[in-house]
Design an enzyme around this catalytic site. Structure first.
Site, PDB file in Angstrom:
ATOM      1  N   ASP A  45       0.968  -1.145  -0.145  1.00 18.26           N
ATOM      2  CA  ASP A  45      -0.164   0.120   0.084  1.00 18.26           C
ATOM      3  C   ASP A  45       0.930   1.315   0.061  1.00 18.26           C
ATOM      4  OD1 ASP A  45      -3.187   0.522   1.144  1.00 18.26           O
ATOM      5  OD2 ASP A  45      -1.659   2.244   0.980  1.00 18.26           O
ATOM      6  N   ASN A  99     -12.758  -2.542   2.826  1.00 13.80           N
ATOM      7  CA  ASN A  99     -13.608  -1.433   3.240  1.00 13.80           C
ATOM      8  C   ASN A  99     -14.746  -1.424   2.078  1.00 13.80           C
ATOM      9  OD1 ASN A  99     -12.475  -0.234   5.464  1.00 13.80           O
ATOM     10  ND2 ASN A  99     -10.709   0.679   3.867  1.00 13.80           N
ATOM     11  N   GLY A 105     -15.027   3.857   3.920  1.00 12.05           N
ATOM     12  CA  GLY A 105     -13.640   4.303   3.886  1.00 12.05           C
ATOM     13  C   GLY A 105     -13.118   3.697   2.233  1.00 12.05           C
ATOM     14  N   GLN A 106     -14.022   3.105   1.299  1.00 13.28           N
ATOM     15  CA  GLN A 106     -13.532   2.422   0.199  1.00 13.28           C
ATOM     16  C   GLN A 106     -13.291   3.786  -0.862  1.00 13.28           C
ATOM     17  OE1 GLN A 106     -15.860  -0.292  -1.783  1.00 13.28           O
ATOM     18  NE2 GLN A 106     -14.366  -0.824  -3.326  1.00 13.28           N
ATOM     19  N   SER A 107     -11.911   3.774  -1.187  1.00 13.14           N
ATOM     20  CA  SER A 107     -11.699   4.737  -2.371  1.00 13.14           C
ATOM     21  C   SER A 107     -11.139   4.206  -3.389  1.00 13.14           C
ATOM     22  CB  SER A 107     -10.649   5.681  -1.497  1.00 13.14           C
ATOM     23  OG  SER A 107      -9.185   4.895  -1.378  1.00 13.14           O
ATOM     24  N   HIS A 112     -10.554  -5.265  -2.918  1.00 16.96           N
ATOM     25  CA  HIS A 112      -9.051  -5.253  -2.267  1.00 16.96           C
ATOM     26  C   HIS A 112      -9.178  -5.806  -0.723  1.00 16.96           C
ATOM     27  CE1 HIS A 112      -9.776  -1.192  -2.260  1.00 16.96           C
ATOM     28  NE2 HIS A 112      -9.316  -1.092  -1.177  1.00 16.96           N
ATOM     29  N   HIS A 114      -7.150  -5.368   2.409  1.00 16.28           N
ATOM     30  CA  HIS A 114      -6.071  -4.942   3.145  1.00 16.28           C
ATOM     31  C   HIS A 114      -5.311  -6.122   4.191  1.00 16.28           C
ATOM     32  CE1 HIS A 114      -6.814  -0.432   2.301  1.00 16.28           C
ATOM     33  NE2 HIS A 114      -7.892  -1.039   2.154  1.00 16.28           N
TER      34      HIS A 114
END
Ligand code: AMP
Ligand code: ZN
Length: 126
Positions: A45, A99, A105-107, A112, A114
């Protein structure tokens, strides 16, 4: 039957040129890859939240975990990718986070996991 033989569903899940993680999977954007197999890719990340912080993504495009659940084979591939990643990093304890939705909080809208390790984690999470 037209040229590609792709169905509508295949088209949705094919490489999305506007998707950051599809472009990393395609090798168009550089990333520090820590694990790779037929179904998944893992890379560090850019903004790590723990001493070890990697993202594990399915090679095919799915928006989020709910979308991924529509394709059990791809879901299994992501789980296998997580297993392969933590094995290759030698992690025995780690936290996985998905997320889902901007409010959570998903951007990046390519599903994916984490994978975080190397420090203490609080419960409940923040
Ligand atoms: P999320 O907010 O759950 O969608 O997670 C997206 C993650 O992608 C964030 O933790 C970002 O730091 C990370 N990220 C964004 N761009 C890149 C990139 N080019 N390479 C690696 N990680 C990235
Ligand atoms: Zn994508």
């Amino acid at each position: 039957m037209t040229g590609t033989g792709l169905t509508a569903a295949d088209t949705v899940q094919a490489m999305n040129p506007d998707c950051l993680f599809c472009r990393i999977v395609a090798g168009e954007i550089p990333a520090t890859v820590v694990y790779s197999d037929d179904g998944a890719l893992a890379f560090t990340d850019l903004n790590p939240q723990a001493p070890t912080h990697v993202l594990v993504v399915p090679r095919r495009h799915f928006v989020d975990i709910g979308d991924l659940a529509t394709d059990p084979e791809a879901g299994s591939a992501l789980l296998a990718g997580i297993r392969g990643t933590v094995a290759s990093l030698g992690l025995s304890a780690y936290r996985t986070v998905f997320n889902t939705g901007a409010a959570a909080g998903q951007s990046v809208f390519h599903v994916h996991a984490h994978v975080l390790a190397g420090r203490r984690f609080e419960w409940p999470p923040g």
